[in-house]
Motif scaffolding. Structure first.
Motif, PDB file in Angstrom:
ATOM      1  N   ARG A 153       0.817  -1.216   0.000  1.00 53.40           N
ATOM      2  CA  ARG A 153       0.000   0.000   0.000  1.00 53.40           C
ATOM      3  C   ARG A 153       0.852   1.267   0.000  1.00 53.40           C
ATOM      4  NH1 ARG A 153      -4.722  -1.785   0.024  1.00 53.40           N
ATOM      5  NH2 ARG A 153      -5.625   0.300   0.177  1.00 53.40           N
ATOM      6  N   GLU A 154       1.785   1.325  -0.957  1.00 50.31           N
ATOM      7  CA  GLU A 154       2.683   2.478  -1.101  1.00 50.31           C
ATOM      8  C   GLU A 154       3.450   2.769   0.200  1.00 50.31           C
ATOM      9  OE1 GLU A 154       0.274   5.658  -2.715  1.00 50.31           O
ATOM     10  OE2 GLU A 154       0.584   4.883  -4.742  1.00 50.31           O
ATOM     11  N   GLY A 155       3.782   1.697   0.907  1.00 54.82           N
ATOM     12  CA  GLY A 155       4.561   1.827   2.133  1.00 54.82           C
ATOM     13  C   GLY A 155       3.740   2.051   3.382  1.00 54.82           C
ATOM     14  N   ALA A 156       2.437   2.208   3.251  1.00 55.53           N
ATOM     15  CA  ALA A 156       1.598   2.511   4.414  1.00 55.53           C
ATOM     16  C   ALA A 156       1.637   1.402   5.455  1.00 55.53           C
ATOM     17  CB  ALA A 156       0.155   2.768   3.978  1.00 55.53           C
ATOM     18  N   VAL A 157       1.856   0.161   5.024  1.00 57.39           N
ATOM     19  CA  VAL A 157       1.874  -0.950   5.974  1.00 57.39           C
ATOM     20  C   VAL A 157       2.933  -0.749   7.055  1.00 57.39           C
ATOM     21  CG1 VAL A 157       3.476  -2.378   4.606  1.00 57.39           C
ATOM     22  CG2 VAL A 157       1.852  -3.476   6.162  1.00 57.39           C
ATOM     23  N   ALA A 158       4.022  -0.075   6.718  1.00 55.87           N
ATOM     24  CA  ALA A 158       5.130   0.105   7.657  1.00 55.87           C
ATOM     25  C   ALA A 158       5.150   1.483   8.301  1.00 55.87           C
ATOM     26  CB  ALA A 158       6.458  -0.149   6.944  1.00 55.87           C
ATOM     27  N   ASP A 159       4.105   2.267   8.097  1.00 53.88           N
ATOM     28  CA  ASP A 159       4.053   3.628   8.641  1.00 53.88           C
ATOM     29  C   ASP A 159       2.919   3.716   9.656  1.00 53.88           C
ATOM     30  OD1 ASP A 159       3.873   6.302   9.217  1.00 53.88           O
ATOM     31  OD2 ASP A 159       3.957   6.980   7.127  1.00 53.88           O
ATOM     32  N   PRO A 160       3.236   3.646  10.948  1.00 47.10           N
ATOM     33  CA  PRO A 160       2.168   3.648  11.964  1.00 47.10           C
ATOM     34  C   PRO A 160       1.356   4.928  11.996  1.00 47.10           C
ATOM     35  CG  PRO A 160       4.338   3.852  12.985  1.00 47.10           C
ATOM     36  CD  PRO A 160       4.566   3.519  11.551  1.00 47.10           C
ATOM     37  N   ALA A 161       1.854   5.984  11.376  1.00 49.04           N
ATOM     38  CA  ALA A 161       1.091   7.242  11.337  1.00 49.04           C
ATOM     39  C   ALA A 161      -0.097   7.157  10.392  1.00 49.04           C
ATOM     40  CB  ALA A 161       2.002   8.390  10.924  1.00 49.04           C
TER      41      ALA A 161
END
Length: 221
Positions: free
Chosen positions: A169-177
């Motif tokens: 998901r465009e890196g969202a999986v690793a961005d807790p924000a």
């Protein structure tokens, strides 16, 4: 500029390695004409699914998320004569388009398309006590990915592959924000798979015509 390059490479791969017949251009045109969302897997990704299913000799495949049948057709080609793809689609109009696409490809006998919410219908599939699945592909509403994975695992044989799309998901999986439902669903899936001793798994990031995303790939022990 990056995304233009990714798309150009996807086009190159498809032109070099995937025939016009394989690429299902007619299916994609039909889906666009019926205004289905353009969220099918790309041709290289579809061919990858087919090759993985063929590599393990899959004859029985579970798919959650039919849309217009594009990935379904790739998978139905993999199972061959006598094989079966059981696929779930929540939207009746999408399912009708998929039936037409599948029929045009001459694959209706290989596809059992069930219309309705998958989580409502999977218990019925389980109660049928049919043969275990060799391969599962999950590409539906992302908040329910962990629940879909649990059912796929329950219905799969040892050695089966379970593949879940759109997990990066465009890196969202690793961005807790980032706390939208898709990102939360992806994290819940990773947590569920990490805690599940009956599978071994990894995930692969992808870039291409579909942007920056990726697959989770699990093998049932």
């Amino acid at each position: 500029m990056l995304e233009e390059g990714w798309r150009r490479v996807d086009d190159y791969i498809a032109e070099a390695l995937i025939s016009k017949e394989e690429a299902q251009e007619t299916t994609l045109v039909a889906n666009a004409r019926e205004k289905l969302p353009p969220i099918d897997v790309s041709p290289p990704q579809g061919k990858l699914l087919q090759l993985l299913a063929c590599a393990i000799g899959a004859k029985r495949i579970l798919e959650i998320g039919t849309l217009g049948g594009y990935s379904t057709i790739w998978l139905a080609r993999a199972v061959g004569e006598g094989g079966k793809v059981v696929t779930f689609e929540v939207d009746p109009r999408h399912a009708a388009v998929a039936r037409d696409n599948i029929a045009r490809e001459g694959l209706s006998a290989r596809v059992d398309l069930r219309v309705g919410a998958a989580l409502d219908m999977l218990p019925q599939l389980e109660s049928e006590q049919g043969p275990r699945f060799d391969f599962a592909f999950i590409d539906a509403d992302k908040p329910n990915n962990a629940a879909y994975f649990a059912y796929a695992l329950k219905l799969s044989r040892p050695g089966a592959l379970i593949i879940v799309d759109n997990v990066v998901r465009e890196g969202a999986v690793a961005d807790p924000a980032i706390t939208d439902s898709g990102a939360l669903g992806a994290r819940a899936l990773f947590e569920a798979v990490a805690a599940e001793g009956r599978v071994e798994a990894t995930a692969v990031q992808t870039v291409g015509a579909k942007g920056w995303d990726g697959f989770l790939i699990a093998r049932v022990r």
